[in-house]
Design a protein around this motif. Structure first.
Motif, PDB file in Angstrom:
ATOM      1  N   GLY A 206       0.933  -0.744   0.037  1.00 35.18           N
ATOM      2  CA  GLY A 206       0.071   0.128   0.257  1.00 35.18           C
ATOM      3  C   GLY A 206       0.545   1.278   0.062  1.00 35.18           C
ATOM      4  O   GLY A 206       0.412   2.126  -0.515  1.00 35.18           O
ATOM      5  N   GLU A 207       1.856   1.386   0.667  1.00 36.64           N
ATOM      6  CA  GLU A 207       2.771   2.049   0.507  1.00 36.64           C
ATOM      7  C   GLU A 207       3.263   2.873  -0.574  1.00 36.64           C
ATOM      8  O   GLU A 207       3.458   4.257  -0.969  1.00 36.64           O
ATOM      9  CB  GLU A 207       3.459   2.874   2.419  1.00 36.64           C
ATOM     10  CG  GLU A 207       3.458   3.544   3.173  1.00 36.64           C
ATOM     11  CD  GLU A 207       5.108   3.384   3.911  1.00 36.64           C
ATOM     12  OE1 GLU A 207       6.424   4.050   4.170  1.00 36.64           O
ATOM     13  OE2 GLU A 207       5.051   2.695   4.435  1.00 36.64           O
TER      14      GLU A 207
ATOM     15  N   ARG B 177       2.292   1.867  -3.208  1.00 30.52           N
ATOM     16  CA  ARG B 177       1.775   2.431  -4.106  1.00 30.52           C
ATOM     17  C   ARG B 177       1.053   3.929  -4.434  1.00 30.52           C
ATOM     18  O   ARG B 177       0.968   4.617  -5.025  1.00 30.52           O
ATOM     19  CB  ARG B 177       0.248   1.005  -4.048  1.00 30.52           C
ATOM     20  CG  ARG B 177      -1.056   1.687  -5.794  1.00 30.52           C
ATOM     21  CD  ARG B 177      -2.293   0.437  -5.310  1.00 30.52           C
ATOM     22  NE  ARG B 177      -2.567   0.490  -4.059  1.00 30.52           N
ATOM     23  CZ  ARG B 177      -2.264  -0.687  -3.100  1.00 30.52           C
ATOM     24  NH1 ARG B 177      -2.692  -1.974  -3.983  1.00 30.52           N
ATOM     25  NH2 ARG B 177      -2.803  -0.597  -2.048  1.00 30.52           N
ATOM     26  N   ASP B 178       1.414   3.958  -3.126  1.00 26.64           N
ATOM     27  CA  ASP B 178       0.237   4.992  -2.845  1.00 26.64           C
ATOM     28  C   ASP B 178       1.326   6.831  -3.070  1.00 26.64           C
ATOM     29  O   ASP B 178       1.180   7.497  -3.638  1.00 26.64           O
ATOM     30  CB  ASP B 178       0.499   5.933  -1.445  1.00 26.64           C
ATOM     31  CG  ASP B 178      -0.528   5.760  -0.573  1.00 26.64           C
ATOM     32  OD1 ASP B 178      -1.477   4.946  -1.296  1.00 26.64           O
ATOM     33  OD2 ASP B 178      -0.755   4.901   0.761  1.00 26.64           O
TER      34      ASP B 178
ATOM     35  N   LYS C  85       1.527   6.922  -7.742  1.00 30.55           N
ATOM     36  CA  LYS C  85       1.043   7.086  -7.745  1.00 30.55           C
ATOM     37  C   LYS C  85       1.166   8.726  -8.383  1.00 30.55           C
ATOM     38  O   LYS C  85       0.804   9.521  -8.957  1.00 30.55           O
ATOM     39  CB  LYS C  85      -1.219   7.200  -7.523  1.00 30.55           C
ATOM     40  CG  LYS C  85      -0.573   8.124  -6.053  1.00 30.55           C
ATOM     41  CD  LYS C  85      -1.830   8.053  -5.382  1.00 30.55           C
ATOM     42  CE  LYS C  85      -2.253   8.863  -4.203  1.00 30.55           C
ATOM     43  NZ  LYS C  85      -1.383   8.702  -3.176  1.00 30.55           N
ATOM     44  N   HIS C  86       2.334   9.020  -7.650  1.00 30.06           N
ATOM     45  CA  HIS C  86       2.705  10.057  -7.755  1.00 30.06           C
ATOM     46  C   HIS C  86       3.605  10.704  -9.715  1.00 30.06           C
ATOM     47  O   HIS C  86       4.250  11.720 -10.296  1.00 30.06           O
ATOM     48  CB  HIS C  86       3.300  11.359  -6.860  1.00 30.06           C
ATOM     49  CG  HIS C  86       2.320  10.858  -6.032  1.00 30.06           C
ATOM     50  ND1 HIS C  86       1.613  11.856  -5.687  1.00 30.06           N
ATOM     51  CD2 HIS C  86       2.669  10.475  -4.563  1.00 30.06           C
ATOM     52  CE1 HIS C  86       1.009  11.265  -4.524  1.00 30.06           C
ATOM     53  NE2 HIS C  86       1.226  11.064  -3.538  1.00 30.06           N
TER      54      HIS C  86
ATOM     55  N   GLY D  33       0.586  15.270   1.108  1.00 26.58           N
ATOM     56  CA  GLY D  33      -0.103  14.850   1.114  1.00 26.58           C
ATOM     57  C   GLY D  33      -0.508  15.845  -0.763  1.00 26.58           C
ATOM     58  O   GLY D  33      -1.521  16.387  -0.788  1.00 26.58           O
TER      59      GLY D  33
ATOM     60  N   CYS E 238       8.743  12.241  -5.693  1.00 34.28           N
ATOM     61  CA  CYS E 238       7.301  11.440  -5.497  1.00 34.28           C
ATOM     62  C   CYS E 238       7.091  10.911  -4.003  1.00 34.28           C
ATOM     63  O   CYS E 238       5.899  10.764  -3.409  1.00 34.28           O
ATOM     64  CB  CYS E 238       7.512   9.609  -6.463  1.00 34.28           C
ATOM     65  SG  CYS E 238       7.079  10.360  -7.394  1.00 34.28           S
ATOM     66  N   ARG E 239       7.995  10.636  -3.267  1.00 28.90           N
ATOM     67  CA  ARG E 239       7.594  10.028  -1.722  1.00 28.90           C
ATOM     68  C   ARG E 239       7.781  12.031  -0.992  1.00 28.90           C
ATOM     69  O   ARG E 239       6.943  11.918  -0.290  1.00 28.90           O
ATOM     70  CB  ARG E 239       9.541   9.648  -1.267  1.00 28.90           C
ATOM     71  CG  ARG E 239       9.390   7.881  -1.714  1.00 28.90           C
ATOM     72  CD  ARG E 239      10.752   7.597  -0.356  1.00 28.90           C
ATOM     73  NE  ARG E 239      11.083   8.276  -1.377  1.00 28.90           N
ATOM     74  CZ  ARG E 239      12.287   8.090  -1.398  1.00 28.90           C
ATOM     75  NH1 ARG E 239      12.097   6.507  -2.013  1.00 28.90           N
ATOM     76  NH2 ARG E 239      13.552   7.899  -1.542  1.00 28.90           N
TER      77      ARG E 239
ATOM     78  N   GLU F 232       4.171  12.806  -1.309  1.00 30.80           N
ATOM     79  CA  GLU F 232       2.896  12.130  -0.685  1.00 30.80           C
ATOM     80  C   GLU F 232       2.835  12.588   0.691  1.00 30.80           C
ATOM     81  O   GLU F 232       2.099  12.244   1.518  1.00 30.80           O
ATOM     82  CB  GLU F 232       3.272  10.449  -0.791  1.00 30.80           C
ATOM     83  CG  GLU F 232       2.534   9.467   0.033  1.00 30.80           C
ATOM     84  CD  GLU F 232       0.976   9.385  -0.696  1.00 30.80           C
ATOM     85  OE1 GLU F 232       0.656   9.213  -1.118  1.00 30.80           O
ATOM     86  OE2 GLU F 232       0.010   8.972   0.013  1.00 30.80           O
TER      87      GLU F 232
ATOM     88  N   SER G 243      -1.720  17.084  -4.426  1.00 32.93           N
ATOM     89  CA  SER G 243      -2.456  16.245  -5.116  1.00 32.93           C
ATOM     90  C   SER G 243      -2.652  16.888  -6.537  1.00 32.93           C
ATOM     91  O   SER G 243      -2.639  16.336  -7.404  1.00 32.93           O
ATOM     92  CB  SER G 243      -4.229  15.986  -4.871  1.00 32.93           C
ATOM     93  OG  SER G 243      -4.442  17.152  -5.021  1.00 32.93           O
TER      94      SER G 243
END
Ligand SMILES: C[S@@+](CC[C@H](N)C(=O)[O-])C[C@H]1O[C@@H](n2cnc3c(N)ncnc32)[C@H](O)[C@@H]1O
Length: 203
Positions: free
Chosen positions: A3-4, A6-7, A10-11, A79, A72-73, A76, A81
């Motif tokens: 999950g982490e 993938r988050d 996505k960026h 936060g 990217c990290r 995330e 978008s």
């Protein structure tokens, strides 16, 4: 993918087809102003812009995967978008992949200066690339250029002025929010002069 991860991923914008011009909507939903940071490095400028302008979208273009993943990290963690990263060589991306007439602003900040004469052809700003830069800008779009390398600055300004694609416009220090980049901070710390120019597309 956990999950982490993938988050974070996505960026990282990965085109479905690297041989087809992208549509602006493929990058971000909606029709908000879109800005491009070419060679975004470790992303300080990109992230501060993303935070300051939540109503705009930002694409960071960078060829080094480690830097893309690091930014990217951070996207995330913050936060955001409205910030995405594309890992690709900028000349190819500008000429073949990025949508035409889509960006409101392009930022080219402290690009590799390639100081040796035999390497000058590797500089991003060349007579042949100026129309390509202009081509991805919307009507009225702007190109911001900063460097610590005076010869590159003078050469870039000359080829841009010689083209009919852009006109140079004033750029007063505090007129617009414009955060320092990682490299800018480094060069200023060494007491180097910074050269900057702002151009508006005419085509
Ligand atoms: C000198 S650093 C400047 C980074 C950032 N703009 C700053 O001011 O802190 C240049 C960056 O551009 C990237 N870069 C160099 N050539 C590139 C190319 N052809 N395509 C994409 N990125 C490139 C490098 O990997 C590096 O991260």
């Amino acid at each position: 993918m956990v999950g982490e991860q993938r988050d974070v991923e996505k960026h990282h914008f990965i085109p479905e087809d690297y041989f087809c011009e992208l549509k602006k909507e493929a990058l971000f939903d909606g029709d908000r102003p879109l800005e491009l940071d070419i060679g975004c490095g470790e992303g300080r400028f990109l992230l501060e812009m993303g935070q300051h302008y939540p109503e705009r979208d930002f694409l960071g273009l960078e060829r080094l995967l480690g830097r893309v993943r690091k930014v990217c990290r951070r996207v995330e963690r913050l936060g955001l978008s409205n910030v995405k990263l594309l890992r690709l060589e900028s000349g190819y991306a500008l000429e073949y992949l990025l949508p035409k007439a889509a960006f409101s602003r392009i930022h080219l900040l402290f690009p590799d200066p390639w100081p040796k004469k035999r390497h000058h052809a590797r500089r991003l700003v060349q007579a042949a690339t100026v129309p390509v830069l202009a081509g991805v800008l919307r009507p009225g779009g702007e190109f911001f250029f900063k460097t610590d390398d005076e010869p590159y600055f003078l050469h870039a300004r000359e080829v841009i002025q010689t083209s009919t694609c852009f006109e140079e416009i004033p750029w007063e220090e505090r007129e617009i929010f414009y955060p320092q980049t990682d490299f800018e901070e480094h060069w200023l710390g060494q007491g180097k002069a910074i050269y900057r120019a702002r151009f508006k597309v005419t085509t």
